[in-house]
Scaffold this motif. Structure first.
Motif, mmCIF file in Angstrom:
data_model
loop_
_atom_site.group_PDB
_atom_site.id
_atom_site.type_symbol
_atom_site.label_atom_id
_atom_site.label_comp_id
_atom_site.label_asym_id
_atom_site.label_seq_id
_atom_site.Cartn_x
_atom_site.Cartn_y
_atom_site.Cartn_z
ATOM 1 N N ALA A 69 0.853 -1.184 0.000
ATOM 2 C CA ALA A 69 0.000 0.000 0.000
ATOM 3 C C ALA A 69 0.894 1.242 0.000
ATOM 4 C CB ALA A 69 -0.899 -0.005 1.227
ATOM 5 N N PRO A 70 0.382 2.391 -0.434
ATOM 6 C CA PRO A 70 1.192 3.613 -0.381
ATOM 7 C C PRO A 70 1.735 3.857 1.028
ATOM 8 C CG PRO A 70 -0.768 3.996 -1.703
ATOM 9 C CD PRO A 70 -0.930 2.633 -1.079
ATOM 10 N N GLY A 71 3.039 4.089 1.090
ATOM 11 C CA GLY A 71 3.694 4.353 2.364
ATOM 12 C C GLY A 71 4.154 3.122 3.120
ATOM 13 N N GLY A 127 19.466 -14.651 -0.993
ATOM 14 C CA GLY A 127 19.201 -13.799 -2.154
ATOM 15 C C GLY A 127 17.732 -13.515 -2.364
ATOM 16 N N GLU A 128 17.480 -12.532 -3.219
ATOM 17 C CA GLU A 128 16.120 -12.102 -3.526
ATOM 18 C C GLU A 128 16.049 -11.687 -4.994
ATOM 19 O OE1 GLU A 128 13.020 -9.018 -1.478
ATOM 20 O OE2 GLU A 128 14.996 -8.223 -1.984
ATOM 21 N N GLU A 129 15.000 -12.102 -5.651
ATOM 22 C CA GLU A 129 14.746 -11.762 -7.060
ATOM 23 C C GLU A 129 13.395 -11.062 -7.134
ATOM 24 O OE1 GLU A 129 14.084 -14.098 -11.341
ATOM 25 O OE2 GLU A 129 14.498 -15.220 -9.507
ATOM 26 N N ILE A 130 13.333 -9.931 -7.837
ATOM 27 C CA ILE A 130 12.112 -9.120 -7.889
ATOM 28 C C ILE A 130 11.854 -8.678 -9.320
ATOM 29 C CG2 ILE A 130 11.030 -6.938 -7.185
ATOM 30 C CD1 ILE A 130 12.706 -7.060 -4.628
ATOM 31 N N LEU A 131 10.608 -8.778 -9.744
ATOM 32 C CA LEU A 131 10.142 -8.131 -10.960
ATOM 33 C C LEU A 131 9.020 -7.180 -10.556
ATOM 34 C CD1 LEU A 131 10.273 -7.921 -14.075
ATOM 35 C CD2 LEU A 131 8.528 -9.715 -14.160
ATOM 36 N N VAL A 132 9.201 -5.888 -10.842
ATOM 37 C CA VAL A 132 8.195 -4.892 -10.492
ATOM 38 C C VAL A 132 7.067 -4.953 -11.518
ATOM 39 C CG1 VAL A 132 7.748 -2.465 -10.002
ATOM 40 C CG2 VAL A 132 10.009 -3.435 -9.496
ATOM 41 N N LEU A 133 5.858 -5.262 -11.053
ATOM 42 C CA LEU A 133 4.714 -5.419 -11.950
ATOM 43 C C LEU A 133 4.009 -4.100 -12.212
ATOM 44 C CD1 LEU A 133 3.239 -8.722 -10.488
ATOM 45 C CD2 LEU A 133 4.819 -8.456 -12.418
ATOM 46 N N ASP A 134 3.840 -3.292 -11.175
ATOM 47 C CA ASP A 134 3.301 -1.951 -11.383
ATOM 48 C C ASP A 134 3.643 -1.083 -10.190
ATOM 49 O OD1 ASP A 134 1.292 -2.468 -9.394
ATOM 50 O OD2 ASP A 134 -0.017 -3.296 -10.921
ATOM 51 N N GLY A 135 3.409 0.228 -10.313
ATOM 52 C CA GLY A 135 3.777 1.162 -9.272
ATOM 53 C C GLY A 135 5.273 1.417 -9.240
ATOM 54 N N VAL A 136 5.778 1.837 -8.089
ATOM 55 C CA VAL A 136 7.198 2.147 -7.906
ATOM 56 C C VAL A 136 7.678 1.492 -6.610
ATOM 57 C CG1 VAL A 136 8.932 3.957 -7.615
ATOM 58 C CG2 VAL A 136 6.979 4.341 -9.130
ATOM 59 N N PHE A 137 8.744 0.704 -6.724
ATOM 60 C CA PHE A 137 9.378 0.020 -5.604
ATOM 61 C C PHE A 137 10.664 0.765 -5.266
ATOM 62 C CE2 PHE A 137 12.419 -3.412 -4.301
ATOM 63 C CZ PHE A 137 11.827 -3.722 -3.090
ATOM 64 N N GLN A 138 10.926 0.948 -3.972
ATOM 65 C CA GLN A 138 12.069 1.758 -3.568
ATOM 66 C C GLN A 138 12.975 1.004 -2.597
ATOM 67 O OE1 GLN A 138 8.783 4.652 -2.995
ATOM 68 N NE2 GLN A 138 10.471 6.134 -2.908
ATOM 69 N N PRO A 189 21.878 -10.299 -4.251
ATOM 70 C CA PRO A 189 22.523 -11.597 -4.074
ATOM 71 C C PRO A 189 22.551 -12.054 -2.627
ATOM 72 C CG PRO A 189 24.169 -9.887 -4.392
ATOM 73 C CD PRO A 189 22.832 -9.238 -4.618
ATOM 74 N N PRO A 190 22.902 -13.323 -2.391
ATOM 75 C CA PRO A 190 23.036 -13.817 -1.028
ATOM 76 C C PRO A 190 23.981 -12.938 -0.212
ATOM 77 C CG PRO A 190 23.120 -15.642 -2.571
ATOM 78 C CD PRO A 190 23.138 -14.384 -3.397
ATOM 79 N N GLY A 191 23.558 -12.641 1.015
ATOM 80 C CA GLY A 191 24.343 -11.793 1.887
ATOM 81 C C GLY A 191 23.988 -10.330 1.828
ATOM 82 N N SER A 192 23.105 -9.933 0.906
ATOM 83 C CA SER A 192 22.726 -8.527 0.781
ATOM 84 C C SER A 192 21.668 -8.168 1.818
ATOM 85 C CB SER A 192 22.201 -8.236 -0.629
ATOM 86 O OG SER A 192 21.040 -9.016 -0.896
ATOM 87 N N SER A 193 21.491 -6.853 2.022
ATOM 88 C CA SER A 193 20.441 -6.369 2.908
ATOM 89 C C SER A 193 19.862 -5.094 2.325
ATOM 90 C CB SER A 193 20.980 -6.119 4.317
ATOM 91 O OG SER A 193 22.001 -5.135 4.292
ATOM 92 N N HIS A 194 18.631 -4.781 2.718
ATOM 93 C CA HIS A 194 17.995 -3.561 2.243
ATOM 94 C C HIS A 194 16.798 -3.226 3.122
ATOM 95 C CE1 HIS A 194 14.835 -5.614 -0.621
ATOM 96 N NE2 HIS A 194 14.951 -6.253 0.510
ATOM 97 N N GLN A 195 16.240 -2.024 2.895
ATOM 98 C CA GLN A 195 14.999 -1.606 3.548
ATOM 99 C C GLN A 195 14.020 -1.207 2.450
ATOM 100 O OE1 GLN A 195 15.259 1.595 6.370
ATOM 101 N NE2 GLN A 195 13.148 1.308 7.077
ATOM 102 N N PRO A 196 13.194 -2.134 1.975
ATOM 103 C CA PRO A 196 12.282 -1.846 0.867
ATOM 104 C C PRO A 196 11.070 -1.050 1.326
ATOM 105 C CG PRO A 196 11.978 -4.093 1.583
ATOM 106 C CD PRO A 196 13.113 -3.547 2.407
ATOM 107 N N ARG A 197 10.552 -0.229 0.403
ATOM 108 C CA ARG A 197 9.356 0.549 0.701
ATOM 109 C C ARG A 197 8.697 0.934 -0.622
ATOM 110 N NH1 ARG A 197 13.171 4.647 0.309
ATOM 111 N NH2 ARG A 197 12.353 6.628 -0.513
ATOM 112 N N SER A 198 7.522 1.527 -0.524
ATOM 113 C CA SER A 198 6.874 2.118 -1.691
ATOM 114 C C SER A 198 6.043 3.299 -1.236
ATOM 115 C CB SER A 198 5.998 1.099 -2.422
ATOM 116 O OG SER A 198 5.410 1.697 -3.564
ATOM 117 N N ASP A 199 6.471 4.485 -1.613
ATOM 118 C CA ASP A 199 5.736 5.684 -1.219
ATOM 119 C C ASP A 199 4.372 5.760 -1.904
ATOM 120 O OD1 ASP A 199 7.947 6.323 0.285
ATOM 121 O OD2 ASP A 199 8.725 7.812 -1.142
#
Length: 225
Positions: free
Chosen positions: A50-52, A63-74, A89-99
């Motif tokens: 959802a927004p925010g 690891g993580e694999e992503i295909l963005v289907l619609d909207g904006v992923f950040q 890749p394996p060992g990576s880190s992030h803080q995903p969000r979508s405004d």
């Protein structure tokens, strides 16, 4: 948690077969396409922010694999629009969000530890597509373990499933014919090794996400998001 966890079985899911369920994080919902494990899982999902909405910083051991289907992923200062293909890749880190909100196709915990490549591909940029298989192919990632691409086929064109290492398909545009049935956009198929049915583009053509080879030796467990 076990959701379609027998990877030796064929799975065909249409949008009407899919249930969106809440994740532990407010504003984020998922369709559990397949899953082995709880919040640490080998998982394939559709994910809706959802927004925010956001996830806290987390680590991806497998690891993580992503295909963005619609909207904006950040991720941090980076913003990825519809059509972006990402591999963390394996060992990576992030803080995903979508405004503004987004929907994603996500695979977690399914990369070998030696696959250390970070990938960012804009599949809608018009570059990197090449003729092949009676249509157009956009390679996304290649290793000894798996091959990932997008495939764009004209109406009625047949496509072969990989009988050796299994295959996985997501209908992105148009419809895909399987055993006489037209599967609509966002249908998902998992075909185990040895299962190679006749597949054919629908009357308006079809664009597909396709992964092959990875079901010959499935991998790992991963924190799920």
């Amino acid at each position: 948690m076990q959701v379609r966890a027998d990877l030796s079985q064929r799975v065909v899911l249409r949008p009407q077969d899919m249930d969106w369920v809440d994740s532990p994080q407010p504003g984020v919902q998922r369709v559990l396409l397949d899953r082995i494990g709880g919040e640490v899982a080998r998982a394939t999902s559709l994910v809706r922010y959802a927004p925010g909405a956001f996830f806290p910083v987390h680590h991806h051991g497998g690891g993580e694999e992503i295909l963005v289907l619609d909207g904006v992923f950040q991720e941090g200062d980076a913003a990825w629009a519809a059509g972006l293909y990402l591999r963390n890749p394996p060992g990576s880190s992030h803080q995903p969000r979508s405004d503004a909100g987004t929907r994603l196709f996500v695979k977690l915990g399914q990369m070998p530890q030696d696959d250390g490549v970070t990938v960012r591909v804009d599949t809608r940029a018009g570059v990197g597509w090449r003729p092949g298989e009676g249509g157009l192919v956009r390679p996304l990632h290649r290793t000894a373990h798996e091959q990932v691409d997008l495939l764009r086929l004209p109406a009625g064109r047949a496509v072969l499933a990989d009988p050796t290492g299994g295959s996985e398909w997501l209908v992105l545009v148009g419809r895909l014919r399987l055993a006489g049935e037209l599967l609509p956009c966002e249908s998902w198929l998992r075909l185990p090794p040895g299962d190679a049915p006749a597949l054919q583009a629908g009357p308006e053509g079809v664009t597909l996400y396709r992964k092959t080879g990875h079901l010959a030796r499935p991998l790992g467990l991963e924190p799920a998001c």
